[in-house]
Scaffold this motif. Structure first.
Motif, mmCIF file in Angstrom:
data_model
loop_
_atom_site.group_PDB
_atom_site.id
_atom_site.type_symbol
_atom_site.label_atom_id
_atom_site.label_comp_id
_atom_site.label_asym_id
_atom_site.label_seq_id
_atom_site.Cartn_x
_atom_site.Cartn_y
_atom_site.Cartn_z
ATOM 1 N N SER A 30 -10.986 5.059 3.141
ATOM 2 C CA SER A 30 -10.364 5.228 4.445
ATOM 3 C C SER A 30 -9.241 6.249 4.409
ATOM 4 C CB SER A 30 -9.831 3.885 4.954
ATOM 5 O OG SER A 30 -8.785 3.420 4.117
ATOM 6 N N LEU B 124 -5.620 7.208 6.914
ATOM 7 C CA LEU B 124 -4.738 6.757 7.980
ATOM 8 C C LEU B 124 -3.834 7.929 8.378
ATOM 9 C CD1 LEU B 124 -3.772 4.365 9.701
ATOM 10 C CD2 LEU B 124 -2.273 3.710 7.825
ATOM 11 N N ARG C 269 -10.284 -3.370 5.099
ATOM 12 C CA ARG C 269 -10.973 -2.112 5.405
ATOM 13 C C ARG C 269 -10.359 -0.890 4.726
ATOM 14 N NH1 ARG C 269 -14.777 -1.297 9.228
ATOM 15 N NH2 ARG C 269 -15.391 -3.008 10.598
ATOM 16 N N ALA D 109 -12.052 13.070 10.719
ATOM 17 C CA ALA D 109 -11.630 11.907 11.507
ATOM 18 C C ALA D 109 -10.828 12.335 12.725
ATOM 19 C CB ALA D 109 -10.802 10.961 10.639
ATOM 20 N N LEU E 262 -3.349 -1.436 2.741
ATOM 21 C CA LEU E 262 -3.431 -1.283 4.195
ATOM 22 C C LEU E 262 -2.473 -2.205 4.940
ATOM 23 C CD1 LEU E 262 -4.676 0.005 6.674
ATOM 24 C CD2 LEU E 262 -6.545 -1.657 6.526
ATOM 25 N N SER F 278 -11.952 14.435 4.841
ATOM 26 C CA SER F 278 -12.180 13.240 5.658
ATOM 27 C C SER F 278 -11.172 13.140 6.792
ATOM 28 C CB SER F 278 -12.110 11.985 4.783
ATOM 29 O OG SER F 278 -10.841 11.879 4.159
ATOM 30 N N TYR F 279 -9.925 13.532 6.521
ATOM 31 C CA TYR F 279 -8.914 13.400 7.579
ATOM 32 C C TYR F 279 -9.122 14.433 8.682
ATOM 33 C CZ TYR F 279 -6.223 17.062 5.054
ATOM 34 O OH TYR F 279 -5.807 18.212 4.434
ATOM 35 N N PHE G 131 -6.827 5.217 12.320
ATOM 36 C CA PHE G 131 -7.433 4.727 11.079
ATOM 37 C C PHE G 131 -8.917 5.063 11.100
ATOM 38 C CE2 PHE G 131 -9.932 1.609 8.787
ATOM 39 C CZ PHE G 131 -9.297 1.538 7.558
ATOM 40 N N ALA G 132 -9.405 5.580 9.974
ATOM 41 C CA ALA G 132 -10.825 5.919 9.881
ATOM 42 C C ALA G 132 -11.342 5.589 8.489
ATOM 43 C CB ALA G 132 -11.037 7.395 10.177
ATOM 44 N N SER G 133 -12.543 5.044 8.423
ATOM 45 C CA SER G 133 -13.165 4.784 7.126
ATOM 46 C C SER G 133 -14.633 5.185 7.174
ATOM 47 C CB SER G 133 -13.040 3.300 6.743
ATOM 48 O OG SER G 133 -13.680 2.468 7.690
ATOM 49 N N TYR G 134 -15.129 5.612 6.018
ATOM 50 C CA TYR G 134 -16.522 6.034 5.871
ATOM 51 C C TYR G 134 -16.927 7.079 6.925
ATOM 52 C CZ TYR G 134 -16.906 2.035 2.726
ATOM 53 O OH TYR G 134 -16.723 1.149 1.695
ATOM 54 N N LEU H 236 -13.709 3.779 13.224
ATOM 55 C CA LEU H 236 -12.574 4.539 13.723
ATOM 56 C C LEU H 236 -11.820 3.675 14.738
ATOM 57 C CD1 LEU H 236 -11.753 7.662 13.430
ATOM 58 C CD2 LEU H 236 -12.860 7.958 15.641
#
Length: 238
Positions: free
Chosen positions: A230, A232, A226, A139, A185, A135-136, A203-206, A214
């Motif tokens: 996620s 970070l 949020r 992102a 968070l 995910s990172y 920061f990013a989620s889903y 984002l």
């Protein structure tokens, strides 16, 4: 009666959620296996993993394994051993078996716990792990946010309970990826403000999903709730 030769087991990383981020190897493997195992945290919820690969699992035998949402080690070990036995039974019967997991199978994945049991149950040559995009990484690419350059150092960590243990990590590494942010968070944002790093963060989620979010405006995230699903990413000031 002749004994079956064992089949193969494939742990497959699906990436963050976008079907277009599946690797060709993941797709080809899913298409050729006999059984597909999918982890779930609840009997009621739909499997995101199955949604990602829905175009490739038609006519496949899918087995959903529900794992308890608890931190009790004994309960978790029992659940993972039972899951490993179910996979083992199909592999030794000669079937080709896949296990689907989000992200990369060996990066903060539930797959790791299953693998620990299977490595003592199956021959090494029967176990194959197929990487997936984290995910990172997804992102950072989506935001054109460089993770590393030159001789910079990277740390990938779960957000700690004690923020005091996070401070030296942020001061030591050029880039820090924080996962499992959840309800921490606001505390993390406060620390980044103190260290004057809040404007250096992503920061990013889903990520990879329909409700992807984002932002580099961390201050706007205070009290937003949020933190779930996620990541970070923070860089030192230059």
């Amino acid at each position: 009666m002749a004994k079956h030769s064992p089949g193969n087991f494939y742990g497959i990383g699906l990436g963050p959620g976008d079907p277009e981020l599946l690797t060709l190897k993941a797709i080809h493997t899913i298409q050729k296996v006999d059984y597909i195992f999918v982890p779930k945290s609840s009997l009621k919820e739909d499997s995101l993993a199955l949604e990602i690969v829905k175009d490739y699992v038609k006519d496949k035998k899918v087995i959903e394994q529900v794992y308890p949402m608890t931190k009790d080690t004994a309960i978790l070990n029992t659940a993972w051993f039972k899951a490993a036995e179910e996979v083992y039974a199909q592999v030794v019967a000669g079937h080709e078996v896949a296990y689907l997991t989000l992200g990369d199978p060996l990066t903060f994945s539930t797959y790791i716990y299953l693998l620990r049991h299977l490595t003592s149950m199956l021959p090494d040559q029967c176990i194959h792990t197929i990487p997936g995009i984290t995910s990172y990484n997804a992102a950072a690419c989506l935001a054109n946010y460089p993770l590393l350059a030159g001789d910079e150092k990277l740390a990938v960590i779960p957000v700690p309970t004690d923020m005091n243990t996070l401070r030296p990590i942020l001061e030591t590494f050029n880039t820090v990826v924080m996962m499992k942010v959840a309800k921490k968070l606001d505390e993390v944002i406060q620390l980044l403000e103190e260290l004057k790093l809040a404007k250096n963060a992503l920061f990013a989620s889903y990520i990879g999903q329909k409700n992807a979010f984002l932002t580099c405006d961390l201050i706007s995230l205070k009290s937003s709730g949020r933190g779930y699903m996620s990541v970070l990413i923070v860089k030192q000031r230059k």
